[in-house]
Design a protein around this motif. Structure first.
Motif, short mmCIF file in Angstrom:
data_model
loop_
_atom_site.label_atom_id
_atom_site.label_comp_id
_atom_site.label_asym_id
_atom_site.label_seq_id
_atom_site.Cartn_x
_atom_site.Cartn_y
_atom_site.Cartn_z
N THR A 128 0.42 2.30 5.66
CA THR A 128 -0.36 1.21 5.09
C THR A 128 -0.49 1.42 3.59
O THR A 128 -0.81 2.51 3.14
CB THR A 128 -1.76 1.13 5.72
N THR A 129 -0.23 0.36 2.83
CA THR A 129 -0.24 0.44 1.37
C THR A 129 -1.23 -0.56 0.80
O THR A 129 -1.28 -1.70 1.25
CB THR A 129 1.17 0.14 0.81
N LEU A 130 -2.00 -0.12 -0.18
CA LEU A 130 -2.92 -1.00 -0.90
C LEU A 130 -2.27 -1.44 -2.20
O LEU A 130 -1.72 -0.61 -2.93
CB LEU A 130 -4.23 -0.28 -1.22
N MET B 135 -0.14 0.86 -6.70
CA MET B 135 0.18 0.89 -5.29
C MET B 135 -0.25 2.26 -4.75
O MET B 135 0.12 3.28 -5.28
CB MET B 135 1.68 0.67 -5.10
N ILE B 136 -1.05 2.23 -3.69
CA ILE B 136 -1.55 3.45 -3.08
C ILE B 136 -1.23 3.41 -1.59
O ILE B 136 -1.56 2.43 -0.92
CB ILE B 136 -3.07 3.59 -3.27
N THR B 137 -0.61 4.46 -1.08
CA THR B 137 -0.33 4.54 0.36
C THR B 137 -1.48 5.26 1.04
O THR B 137 -1.90 6.33 0.61
CB THR B 137 0.99 5.29 0.62
N VAL B 138 -2.01 4.64 2.08
CA VAL B 138 -3.11 5.20 2.87
C VAL B 138 -2.74 5.13 4.34
O VAL B 138 -1.89 4.34 4.74
CB VAL B 138 -4.44 4.44 2.63
N LYS B 139 -3.34 5.93 5.15
CA LYS B 139 -3.15 5.90 6.60
C LYS B 139 -1.70 5.74 7.03
O LYS B 139 -1.33 4.77 7.69
CB LYS B 139 -4.00 4.79 7.21
#
Length: 70
Positions: free
Chosen positions: A8-10, A1-5
């Protein structure tokens, strides 16, 4: 799990299977983009956010339908 922007999480599909509770919590905080083979496959959002978007679309549609045409 990666949090971006910001909120927003990928998330990969395999993470979705094994960590649904954490992912649902992330969806309550913002958008979750589910990736399959490193490509976006779906977007998960809270029911409240979905309802907000639906209401906005209805308002825009109503406004568009009631505008006078010249």
């Amino acid at each position: 799990m990666i949090t971006v922007k910001g909120n927003t999480t990928l998330v990969g599909v395999s993470e979705l299977r094994s960590g649904i509770d954490k992912i649902l919590e992330k969806a309550r905080e913002g958008l979750v983009i589910i990736e399959k083979r490193h490509k976006p496959a779906a977007v998960l959002l809270s029911s409240e956010e979905y309802e907000r978007i639906q209401n906005l679309l209805e308002a825009v549609s109503y406004t568009h339908l009631t505008l006078p045409t010249n």
